[in-house]
Design a protein around this motif. Sequence first.
Motif, PDB file in Angstrom:
ATOM      1  N   LEU A 227       0.722  -1.103  -0.106  1.00  9.69           N
ATOM      2  CA  LEU A 227       0.295  -0.235   0.099  1.00  9.69           C
ATOM      3  C   LEU A 227       1.482   1.316   0.099  1.00  9.69           C
ATOM      4  CD1 LEU A 227      -3.029  -1.112   2.560  1.00  9.69           C
ATOM      5  CD2 LEU A 227      -3.478   0.040  -0.260  1.00  9.69           C
ATOM      6  N   ASN A 228       2.265   1.437   0.553  1.00  8.81           N
ATOM      7  CA  ASN A 228       2.577   2.291   0.872  1.00  8.81           C
ATOM      8  C   ASN A 228       3.232   2.484  -0.736  1.00  8.81           C
ATOM      9  OD1 ASN A 228       1.911   2.618   3.501  1.00  8.81           O
ATOM     10  ND2 ASN A 228       4.208   2.015   4.522  1.00  8.81           N
ATOM     11  N   GLY A 229       4.278   1.176  -0.981  1.00  5.43           N
ATOM     12  CA  GLY A 229       4.441   1.396  -2.569  1.00  5.43           C
ATOM     13  C   GLY A 229       4.217   2.229  -3.313  1.00  5.43           C
ATOM     14  N   VAL A 230       2.255   2.025  -3.237  1.00  6.20           N
ATOM     15  CA  VAL A 230       1.132   2.496  -4.191  1.00  6.20           C
ATOM     16  C   VAL A 230       0.929   3.917  -3.993  1.00  6.20           C
ATOM     17  CG1 VAL A 230      -1.286   2.888  -4.922  1.00  6.20           C
ATOM     18  CG2 VAL A 230      -0.396   0.285  -4.464  1.00  6.20           C
ATOM     19  N   PHE A 231       1.201   4.811  -2.465  1.00  3.58           N
ATOM     20  CA  PHE A 231       1.175   5.001  -2.463  1.00  3.58           C
ATOM     21  C   PHE A 231       2.498   6.642  -2.676  1.00  3.58           C
ATOM     22  CE2 PHE A 231      -1.470   4.162   2.045  1.00  3.58           C
ATOM     23  CZ  PHE A 231      -2.567   4.658   0.714  1.00  3.58           C
ATOM     24  N   ALA A 232       3.267   5.625  -3.110  1.00  8.77           N
ATOM     25  CA  ALA A 232       4.641   6.429  -3.258  1.00  8.77           C
ATOM     26  C   ALA A 232       4.780   6.991  -4.689  1.00  8.77           C
ATOM     27  CB  ALA A 232       6.179   5.690  -2.562  1.00  8.77           C
ATOM     28  N   VAL A 233       4.409   5.495  -5.130  1.00  4.40           N
ATOM     29  CA  VAL A 233       3.762   6.065  -7.153  1.00  4.40           C
ATOM     30  C   VAL A 233       3.684   6.753  -6.843  1.00  4.40           C
ATOM     31  CG1 VAL A 233       5.127   3.819  -7.459  1.00  4.40           C
ATOM     32  CG2 VAL A 233       2.887   3.804  -7.532  1.00  4.40           C
ATOM     33  N   TYR A 280      -5.075   0.795  -8.540  1.00  4.92           N
ATOM     34  CA  TYR A 280      -4.460  -0.512  -7.938  1.00  4.92           C
ATOM     35  C   TYR A 280      -5.132  -0.582  -6.341  1.00  4.92           C
ATOM     36  CZ  TYR A 280       0.305   1.024  -9.625  1.00  4.92           C
ATOM     37  OH  TYR A 280       0.754   1.641 -10.677  1.00  4.92           O
ATOM     38  N   VAL A 281      -5.726   0.605  -6.485  1.00  3.37           N
ATOM     39  CA  VAL A 281      -6.459  -0.320  -4.948  1.00  3.37           C
ATOM     40  C   VAL A 281      -7.859  -0.661  -5.021  1.00  3.37           C
ATOM     41  CG1 VAL A 281      -5.421   1.170  -3.013  1.00  3.37           C
ATOM     42  CG2 VAL A 281      -7.998   1.641  -4.410  1.00  3.37           C
ATOM     43  N   GLN A 282      -7.861  -0.993  -6.266  1.00  2.00           N
ATOM     44  CA  GLN A 282      -9.439  -2.256  -6.919  1.00  2.00           C
ATOM     45  C   GLN A 282      -9.482  -3.037  -7.442  1.00  2.00           C
ATOM     46  OE1 GLN A 282     -13.061   0.794  -8.238  1.00  2.00           O
ATOM     47  NE2 GLN A 282     -11.182   1.795  -8.602  1.00  2.00           N
ATOM     48  N   LEU A 283      -7.692  -3.911  -6.933  1.00  2.00           N
ATOM     49  CA  LEU A 283      -7.624  -4.966  -7.482  1.00  2.00           C
ATOM     50  C   LEU A 283      -7.262  -6.130  -6.288  1.00  2.00           C
ATOM     51  CD1 LEU A 283      -4.448  -3.774  -9.322  1.00  2.00           C
ATOM     52  CD2 LEU A 283      -6.406  -4.510 -10.546  1.00  2.00           C
ATOM     53  N   HIS A 284      -7.927  -7.046  -7.085  1.00  2.00           N
ATOM     54  CA  HIS A 284      -7.715  -8.568  -6.316  1.00  2.00           C
ATOM     55  C   HIS A 284      -7.708  -9.500  -6.961  1.00  2.00           C
ATOM     56  CE1 HIS A 284     -11.793  -9.348  -6.548  1.00  2.00           C
ATOM     57  NE2 HIS A 284     -12.139  -8.854  -7.229  1.00  2.00           N
ATOM     58  N   LEU A 304       9.887  -0.979  -0.958  1.00  2.00           N
ATOM     59  CA  LEU A 304       9.023  -1.000   0.055  1.00  2.00           C
ATOM     60  C   LEU A 304       7.887  -2.015  -0.664  1.00  2.00           C
ATOM     61  CD1 LEU A 304       7.590   1.609   1.918  1.00  2.00           C
ATOM     62  CD2 LEU A 304       8.347  -0.878   2.654  1.00  2.00           C
ATOM     63  N   ALA A 305       7.452  -1.902  -2.031  1.00  2.00           N
ATOM     64  CA  ALA A 305       6.375  -1.961  -2.643  1.00  2.00           C
ATOM     65  C   ALA A 305       6.685  -4.012  -3.538  1.00  2.00           C
ATOM     66  CB  ALA A 305       5.833  -1.687  -3.662  1.00  2.00           C
ATOM     67  N   LYS A 306       7.948  -3.489  -3.649  1.00  2.00           N
ATOM     68  CA  LYS A 306       8.633  -4.919  -4.008  1.00  2.00           C
ATOM     69  C   LYS A 306       8.974  -6.221  -2.430  1.00  2.00           C
ATOM     70  CE  LYS A 306      12.489  -6.239  -6.966  1.00  2.00           C
ATOM     71  NZ  LYS A 306      13.800  -5.596  -7.291  1.00  2.00           N
ATOM     72  N   GLU A 307       9.510  -5.456  -1.796  1.00  2.00           N
ATOM     73  CA  GLU A 307       9.903  -6.392  -0.238  1.00  2.00           C
ATOM     74  C   GLU A 307       8.460  -7.112  -0.421  1.00  2.00           C
ATOM     75  OE1 GLU A 307      12.539  -3.893   2.187  1.00  2.00           O
ATOM     76  OE2 GLU A 307      11.200  -4.245   3.209  1.00  2.00           O
ATOM     77  N   GLY A 308       7.184  -6.082   0.072  1.00  2.00           N
ATOM     78  CA  GLY A 308       6.009  -6.366   0.151  1.00  2.00           C
ATOM     79  C   GLY A 308       5.696  -7.710  -1.079  1.00  2.00           C
ATOM     80  N   PHE A 330      -5.613 -11.922  -2.118  1.00  2.00           N
ATOM     81  CA  PHE A 330      -5.240 -10.800  -2.644  1.00  2.00           C
ATOM     82  C   PHE A 330      -5.410  -9.073  -2.788  1.00  2.00           C
ATOM     83  CE2 PHE A 330      -1.364  -8.166  -5.009  1.00  2.00           C
ATOM     84  CZ  PHE A 330      -1.135  -7.284  -3.390  1.00  2.00           C
ATOM     85  N   ASP A 331      -5.885  -8.723  -2.302  1.00  2.00           N
ATOM     86  CA  ASP A 331      -7.852  -7.694  -1.546  1.00  2.00           C
ATOM     87  C   ASP A 331      -6.236  -6.180  -1.582  1.00  2.00           C
ATOM     88  OD1 ASP A 331      -9.254  -5.570  -2.468  1.00  2.00           O
ATOM     89  OD2 ASP A 331     -10.608  -7.440  -1.488  1.00  2.00           O
ATOM     90  N   LEU A 332      -5.667  -5.344  -2.824  1.00  2.00           N
ATOM     91  CA  LEU A 332      -5.522  -4.713  -2.645  1.00  2.00           C
ATOM     92  C   LEU A 332      -5.907  -3.294  -2.139  1.00  2.00           C
ATOM     93  CD1 LEU A 332      -3.706  -5.974  -4.731  1.00  2.00           C
ATOM     94  CD2 LEU A 332      -2.548  -3.192  -4.443  1.00  2.00           C
ATOM     95  N   SER A 333      -7.380  -2.647  -1.722  1.00  2.00           N
ATOM     96  CA  SER A 333      -7.964  -2.213  -0.875  1.00  2.00           C
ATOM     97  C   SER A 333      -8.151  -2.665   0.329  1.00  2.00           C
ATOM     98  CB  SER A 333      -9.856  -2.636  -1.594  1.00  2.00           C
ATOM     99  OG  SER A 333     -10.081  -3.343  -0.894  1.00  2.00           O
TER     100      SER A 333
END
Lengths: 475, 475
Positions: A227-233, A280-284, A304-308, A330-333
């Motif tokens: 999530l933090n990676g998504v926010f960052a990008v 992103y966050v609507q993906l699952h 971060l995202a890569k690690e996660g 796996f639900d990005l929301s």
Amino acid sequence: MLRLGPLAAAGRLLPAGPRFGPPRPSGGRVSLSRSRPPGPVGDRGLLARQVRAAAGSAGGGRSPALKTPKGTRDHPPAHVALRDRLLAAVVTCFKRHGAAAIDTPVLELRETLMGKYGEDTKLIYELQDQGGELLALRYDLTVPFARYLAMNKITNMKRYHVAKVYRRDNPATTRGRYREFYQCDFDIAGQFDPMIPDAECLKIVHEILSDLQLGDFIIKVNDRRILNGVFAVCGIPESKFITMCSTVDKLDKIPWEEVRSEMVGEKGLSPEAADHIGEYVQLHGGLDLIEQLLQDPKLSQNKLAKEGLGDMKLLFEYLTLFGITGKISFDLSLARGLDYYTGVIFEAVLLQTENDHVEEPVSVGSVAGGGRYDGLVGMFDPKGRKVPCVGVSIGIERIFSILEQRVKAEMLYKKDPKLLKQLQYCEDTGIPLAAIIGEQELTDGVVKLRDVATREEVDIPREKLVDEIRRRLEP
Amino acid sequence: MLRLGPLAAAGRLLPAGPRFGPPRPSGGRVSLSRSRPPGPVGDRGLLARQVRAAAGSAGGGRSPALKTPKGTRDHPPAHVALRDRLLAAVVTCFKRHGAAAIDTPVLELRETLMGKYGEDTKLIYELQDQGGELLALRYDLTVPFARYLAMNKITNMKRYHVAKVYRRDNPATTRGRYREFYQCDFDIAGQFDPMIPDAECLKIVHEILSDLQLGDFIIKVNDRRILNGVFAVCGIPESKFITMCSTVDKLDKIPWEEVRSEMVGEKGLSPEAADHIGEYVQLHGGLDLIEQLLQDPKLSQNKLAKEGLGDMKLLFEYLTLFGITGKISFDLSLARGLDYYTGVIFEAVLLQTENDHVEEPVSVGSVAGGGRYDGLVGMFDPKGRKVPCVGVSIGIERIFSILEQRVKAEMLYKKDPKLLKQLQYCEDTGIPLAAIIGEQELTDGVVKLRDVATREEVDIPREKLVDEIRRRLEP
């Protein structure tokens, strides 16, 4: 752990999901047969009258208000018996996985709880300053556990804890929330190979929900780092990550459009950034989605995202070995509201599939949740030494209310129960349906089903009775 | 129920009775063998250092104080496991006697608790007014039960309730008292033939204390009506009856002379009246004493005392049928502190008889107590309708601490435990005795017992080890 309160504490009220429509008086009980648990819930009207009577009684101030505090309730014997059976099933699973029980005080120092729950800190019950320490009631079992670990310098422990927690929910939003409710927590503290304890927590949720035969369920999984990676990008500054999580977390209750307008309006995001997040966050999905995001040109560049995503892939490999990926999404929301999560987060929801009218399975609420909180113990340790932790909380009260809904019928305790009196009782207490079995019905192999509001009666063949009642209780 | 707190909540500290002398550091643990439960109690010194370290750490205000609230404690796994076994034994007995479990909130309206506990009302934890109802933590399980009965208009119920209660004990007197502790209550509500429910409560105490094999015990029995009759025939005005009860109640802790001077000094009695009371309240016995008092020229003229003595005689007849009078003592010094008792009162104490040096059995503390409270439900009912009740509370924490004292030994968790380090650990943590078993001791069939303070060592034959340790730990 966690923020199960809003749903896990729903207790006896009907689920608020679309299948159940507007709440009925008396929780939509059906007068069918057998007994119901005695208790105050079905007597709210009576109780209100008693309280009014007490307030206005001739004795003046003699009788205290006859009620439990707002948002709390008594548990009559039938309620306690069912709850104890549920708790025993959960504890058996926790023990099977090698956890030992601890207990901590209901009271904690206020400073122990401060700075752990984000916006929910305002829901903490504080005690009066009676000339000693400043105290509060525990909000969850996770923060006390972290305090316990730091205080006793324990760096390795598998523990469970079944106990009540307290949340002073905003009166405007208390519908279906209790302010005192049980949590059943299982947590693993210690440094282990990646994702093995996390996978065990998910396995435990899977075992418990399967054992209890609550119907179909799904366990949503995400990772705060993703999530933090998504926010960052998407160009969000790091200082807004936590507040963005609490906005994204609302996606299971309100549609994307509303979440988006909160992002743009209240949180000050540009429409483009919000739309970017929305992609992103609507993906699952499953492993395929993980692979896809690992190839995502932007996300794959974020550390971060890569690690996660790498850990998520590993987690799915363990879950495949456990044979439980069929129930994992796996639900990005999924964001979860509390501050202290640092890695994997998850939440189990029951699905309602019995109903043929509804095309897609509908969530009827969260029954378990948890995640990894690697920084919390370090907040208590004088030298800031961290103890990695992951854990899950089973929302036993929510499960209880679902089990209780399955048979919710009563009969009148009268030695000479005149039909008219019984029907009057149904009208008075808001029972929607009455099942009548007289001599004629016995001969005909039917049950007379009466709609209490319209007073319309229909004979239903016995074998179709359950389906007919279910159909009528749908909105 | 009841006022077990002061003793029942003694928890892990050593009993304060004369046999145990002044408390030793670390609760007088003996380094013998086996493990001890991990936990904060044995680490108070360490903890204090941690807290100081936290307060003075470089991080400034970052680390919160690392402790549980004053008078509370965490329970590590070994503690919880033993407690759960104890609770299961108690609950099994309650169920065998036909009781059903209820649960009530930890929080009650303040007005529900007010006016029920006499002087102890000041010990109630009050919550901050956060813009809603005025709340408090429950002080016992009896008042919530009475509120539950009145609220649900239940006039007949046999219930048990196992839960924590909260008492803000005066910091000057907290030694050995916990502020959060379990109570296990069994109560019978309803109108029944005289003394049958009362006798069942005593039978339950007898069963539980026998089952748990805690050693010898005695159950003291008295009746508030008899006490009030005594006060009346000694010329005490009725308005002073309740406060006189709380003075008489101290007779199990301080000698008659001190109680007498409190009566004359603080309570304003004439020396003659005090002496007159003293003649009665120092009596104890069985059926013979009841008969004697029924013939007492003054007491037999007092209506209340006569009623109480008549019921006491009937109670003893039932207890004879149950075969348990051997453990029952009609004791006029038993008064119990709470306001709400109206009839029979009782309290079970463990006796210490293992020690040959002591002539008379010595009480090591109250482990159960209760009585009849026929007026409490009526205080909640809008129309003042009374529901007669009698009940008992088992002081599980006190029993726990006694059981825990039986094996209180530990060993050092080191793969290469050098003897010097072990002895250093004993000195550091105040362990009084160390048992050393090396190759020579194994060959000789002895154990080397070392007095940690004097460093004196003696070889003790194995079969005499337990006796020798007991002897040395006596004052």
